[in-house]
Scaffold this motif. Structure first.
Motif, short mmCIF file in Angstrom:
data_model
loop_
_atom_site.label_atom_id
_atom_site.label_comp_id
_atom_site.label_asym_id
_atom_site.label_seq_id
_atom_site.Cartn_x
_atom_site.Cartn_y
_atom_site.Cartn_z
N GLY A 268 -102.35 48.18 57.67
CA GLY A 268 -101.16 47.46 58.10
C GLY A 268 -99.91 47.86 57.35
N LEU A 269 -100.01 48.82 56.43
CA LEU A 269 -98.85 49.29 55.67
C LEU A 269 -98.05 50.29 56.50
CD1 LEU A 269 -100.52 49.95 52.19
CD2 LEU A 269 -99.14 47.97 52.85
N PRO A 270 -96.78 50.50 56.16
CA PRO A 270 -96.02 51.57 56.81
C PRO A 270 -96.74 52.91 56.63
CG PRO A 270 -94.54 50.15 55.56
CD PRO A 270 -95.94 49.71 55.22
N ASN A 271 -96.68 53.76 57.67
CA ASN A 271 -97.29 55.08 57.57
C ASN A 271 -96.27 56.09 57.02
OD1 ASN A 271 -95.60 55.55 59.73
ND2 ASN A 271 -97.22 55.68 61.25
N ARG A 272 -96.67 57.34 56.98
CA ARG A 272 -95.81 58.36 56.35
C ARG A 272 -94.43 58.48 57.02
NH1 ARG A 272 -97.04 62.88 53.04
NH2 ARG A 272 -95.31 64.36 52.98
N PRO A 273 -94.34 58.58 58.39
CA PRO A 273 -93.01 58.68 59.00
C PRO A 273 -92.11 57.50 58.66
CG PRO A 273 -94.70 59.30 60.58
CD PRO A 273 -95.41 58.73 59.40
N GLN A 292 -80.15 53.08 40.87
CA GLN A 292 -81.25 54.02 40.83
C GLN A 292 -82.46 53.44 41.57
OE1 GLN A 292 -81.67 56.41 37.05
NE2 GLN A 292 -80.67 54.58 36.22
N LEU A 293 -83.32 54.35 42.00
CA LEU A 293 -84.53 53.98 42.76
C LEU A 293 -85.69 54.78 42.21
CD1 LEU A 293 -84.94 53.71 46.60
CD2 LEU A 293 -86.20 55.49 45.39
N SER A 294 -86.85 54.14 42.09
CA SER A 294 -88.04 54.85 41.61
C SER A 294 -89.13 54.87 42.68
CB SER A 294 -88.59 54.21 40.34
OG SER A 294 -87.74 54.46 39.25
N LEU A 295 -89.91 55.93 42.64
CA LEU A 295 -91.00 56.10 43.59
C LEU A 295 -92.31 56.31 42.83
CD1 LEU A 295 -92.17 56.65 46.45
CD2 LEU A 295 -91.52 59.06 46.12
N LEU A 296 -93.32 55.54 43.18
CA LEU A 296 -94.66 55.70 42.61
C LEU A 296 -95.56 56.36 43.65
CD1 LEU A 296 -93.39 53.54 40.75
CD2 LEU A 296 -95.64 52.43 40.64
N PHE A 297 -96.19 57.45 43.24
CA PHE A 297 -97.17 58.13 44.09
C PHE A 297 -98.55 57.79 43.54
CE2 PHE A 297 -99.73 61.13 46.21
CZ PHE A 297 -99.04 61.68 47.27
N VAL A 298 -99.39 57.10 44.33
CA VAL A 298 -100.67 56.57 43.86
C VAL A 298 -101.81 57.29 44.56
CG1 VAL A 298 -102.08 54.49 43.61
CG2 VAL A 298 -99.58 54.32 43.53
N ASP A 299 -102.74 57.81 43.76
CA ASP A 299 -103.93 58.45 44.31
C ASP A 299 -105.16 57.85 43.63
OD1 ASP A 299 -104.82 61.11 45.95
OD2 ASP A 299 -106.11 60.79 44.19
N ASP A 342 -106.53 58.49 50.63
CA ASP A 342 -106.45 57.51 49.54
C ASP A 342 -105.13 57.65 48.78
OD1 ASP A 342 -106.98 59.98 48.45
OD2 ASP A 342 -108.40 59.25 46.96
N GLU A 343 -104.08 58.10 49.49
CA GLU A 343 -102.76 58.26 48.88
C GLU A 343 -101.83 57.14 49.34
OE1 GLU A 343 -102.59 63.12 48.36
OE2 GLU A 343 -101.56 62.17 50.05
N PHE A 344 -101.23 56.49 48.37
CA PHE A 344 -100.30 55.40 48.63
C PHE A 344 -98.99 55.66 47.88
CE2 PHE A 344 -104.50 53.76 49.30
CZ PHE A 344 -104.40 52.83 50.32
N THR A 345 -97.93 55.01 48.34
CA THR A 345 -96.64 55.10 47.64
C THR A 345 -96.06 53.70 47.49
OG1 THR A 345 -95.48 55.46 49.72
CG2 THR A 345 -96.07 57.42 48.45
N VAL A 346 -95.23 53.57 46.46
CA VAL A 346 -94.48 52.32 46.24
C VAL A 346 -93.03 52.71 45.96
CG1 VAL A 346 -94.21 50.24 44.85
CG2 VAL A 346 -96.51 51.17 45.28
N VAL A 347 -92.11 52.14 46.74
CA VAL A 347 -90.68 52.37 46.51
C VAL A 347 -90.13 51.16 45.77
CG1 VAL A 347 -88.43 52.76 47.58
CG2 VAL A 347 -90.49 53.76 48.60
#
Length: 429
Positions: A268-273, A292-299, A342-347
Motif C-alpha cells: 500500500g506504499l507509494p511505488n517507484r514512479p 534541506q531534505l534527507s533520503l533514506l535508502f533501506v535494504d 526488499d528496497e524501501f525509501t524514506v523521504v
C-alpha cells in the motif's frame, strides 16, 4: 405507387358477398396494391396467420365459431404485432370504443363507406401499429436503461423520470414529477451559472456539463448531464430531455486506476514512479524555502533466505510488516515508499542539518532488526540504510537516490544492520 411492396390483407368474413365486395373495393385502389386472403371463420384465420405474415387483418366480430368482442380478443392474442381493423354490421358506438380499447386499430361499419375508406383505414392502422411499436421500444429503453433520464417542460417542471434516475437520486417519482427540476435550482451553483445554462440551451438547443447537486440525503455530489430540447412539427420547443450520469462512481474508478498506477499493491506504499514525483516535489519545495531534505535508502539483510527457505507467501508478510514498522518510525509528514523487492525509501521532508536524519536512521535500523513473529516461527532480519541529503549530496531526485543507494551498499560492506551517510565514505555510524 405509394407503397412499392403489396400489402397482404387477411379478411375474416363468413358472408361471401361482403368479403367479395371488400376484394373488389381494394382492387380498385391504384396507389397501393393489396393481396387479399379470405377466411370464413376464426379457426381458419388462426391457421392462415400461423402460415404467413399479413400486413393487416379485417375482422368481422360475428363468425360461425366465435361471437362478439371475444372474437377480437382471441385474434389479438394470436396476431401479436399485426394491426386489426374490425368490420361489423353492428353500428354501435360503445362497441366500437370497446373494440379499440381491446386492441383494434379501427372500427368500420359495413355498408358505410367505399374502397377509399377501407384503404385509408388499412394504411392508418399499419402506421398506428408501427408508431405504437416504436413507442413501446422507446418506453422500454426509457425504463430499462441504467442511465438516469428526466423529461421536463419549457418551464423546467418535471413530467417524467425513469427508474434509473430515481435509484441514483434515492427518491420516489411523486417527489419529483410536477415539481421544478432540482438541478436547476440555485442551491449549489450561483445564479449566473444557471442563467448561462438556460441562455445556451435556448440558443443552441442543448447543454452538457458537470453540475454539483444536493441529493435528498443532503450530500452534494457531481453529476454529468446533457439537456436536449424537444421540438414540435413547427420547430417550437415543447420540452427537454435530460440524461444524467452520476460521476461519483466514475471518479472512484479513476481514483482507483490512479491508486493502482502509483501504489505498491502488496504494502500500500507509494511505488517507484510516485516516490520519484514526491521526492522531486519535496526537493523543489525545500529549495524554494531554503531548507534541506534527507533520503533514506533501506535494504533488508537476509530477506533472500526468507524467500528461499520459507516461501514467497511468508516473504510477502515480512514486507508488509516492514512497511508498517517504517511508517511507525517516521513522522506523518515524511514519505515511505517501496521501490521493489526488499528496497524501501524514506523521504524526511525537513532537516536542519544532515545529521538530523541520524535519529530517524537509528529508529529505522532498530525497528527492522526486531524479531518477526510468523506462523512458521520467529524470523530475524536487519536492514542496511544509506542516507543522502539535498542539496549537499544531489540536487535532483535521481542524483539523490543514487547517493543514498551508494551509501546503503557501503553499509552492507561494513557489516549490515547499520546506516551510513553518503558523505562519510565507508565509515559506518
Amino acid at each position: 405507387m405509394l407503397f412499392e411492396r403489396p400489402i397482404d390483407v387477411l379478411v375474416v368474413e363468413d358472408n361471401p358477398g361482403d368479403s367479395r365486395l371488400i376484394e373488389i373495393n381494394l382492387s380498385e385502389q391504384t396507389d397501393v396494391h393489396f393481396r387479399v386472403v379470405v377466411r370464413s371463420d376464426l379457426a381458419g384465420a388462426m391457421e392462415a396467420l400461423g402460415e404467413r405474415a399479413f400486413g393487416v387483418v379485417l375482422l368481422d366480430l360475428f363468425l360461425p365459431d366465435s361471437q362478439g368482442l371475444s372474437t377480437l380478443e382471441r385474434l389479438i392474442a394470436a396476431v401479436d404485432e399485426t394491426p386489426v381493423v374490425v368490420m361489423s354490421g353492428l353500428d354501435d358506438f360503445s362497441v366500437a370504443v370497446q373494440a379499440v380499447q381491446r386492441g383494434a386499430q379501427d372500427y368500420l361499419v359495413k355498408g358505410k363507406g367505399d374502397g377509399e375508406l377501407i384503404r385509408r383505414s388499412i394504411l392508418h392502422a399499419i402506421e398506428r401499429q408501427r408508431t405504437r411499436r416504436q413507442l413501446l421500444l422507446s418506453e422500454a429503453a426509457f425504463n430499462n436503461t441504467d442511465t438516469g433520464m428526466l423529461v421536463m417542460d419549457t418551464r423546467g417542471v418535471v413530467s417524467r423520470v425513469n427508474p434509473a434516475y430515481l435509484e441514483v437520486m434515492g427518491c420516489a417519482a411523486g417527489e419529483v414529477e410536477g415539481k421544478s427540476a432540482h438541478f436547476l435550482l440555485p442551491n449549489v451553483h450561483d445564479q449566473d451559472f444557471y442563467d448561462a445554462l438556460w441562455a445556451r440551451l435556448k440558443e443552441e438547443g442543448s447543454w452538457e456539463g458537470e453540475i454539483w447537486n444536493r441529493r435528498r440525503d443532503g450530500q452534494i455530489r457531481p453529476e454529468w448531464i446533457r439537456i436536449n430540447v424537444v421540438r414540435d412539427g413547427l420547430g417550437q420547443a415543447v420540452g427537454y430531455v435530460v440524461i444524467f450520469s452520476d460521476v461519483t462512481f466514475r471518479r472512484r474508478a479513476e481514483d482507483e486506476l490512479i491508486r493502482q498506477a502509483t501504489t505498491d499493491s502488496l504494502t500500500g506504499l507509494p511505488n517507484r514512479p510516485l516516490f520519484l514525483k514526491l521526492l522531486a516535489s519535496g526537493i523543489e519545495r525545500n529549495r524554494r524555502y531554503g531548507r534541506q531534505l534527507s533520503l533514506l535508502f533501506v535494504d533488508l539483510d537476509g530477506f533472500k533466505d526468507v524467500n528461499d527457505n520459507q516461501g514467497h507467501d511468508v516473504g510477502d508478510l515480512v514486507l508488509k510488516e516492514v512497511a508498517l514498522r517504517l511508517r511507525r518510525a517516521v513522522r506523518v509528514s515524511d514519505e515511505v515508499a517501496r521501490l521493489g523487492g526488499d528496497e524501501f525509501t524514506v523521504v524526511l521532508s525537513e532537516v536542519n542539518q544532515p545529521h538530523d536524519a541520524e535519529a530517524v536512521a537509528i529508529k529505522v535500523v532498530d525497528a527492522l532488526s526486531q524479531p518477526y513473529e510468523m506462523e512458521c516461527g520467529t524470523l530475524l532480519l536487519s536492514a542496511s540504510v544509506g542516507v543522502a541529503t539535498c542539496p549537499k549530496d544531489g540536487m535532483g531526485p535521481e542524483h539523490l537516490l543514487h547517493a543514498a543507494d551508494e551509501a546503503m551498499y557501503k553499509a552492507k560492506r561494513a557489516g549490515k544492520n547499520r546506516f551510513v551517510f553518503a558523505d562519510l565514505g565507508a565509515e559506518p555510524l
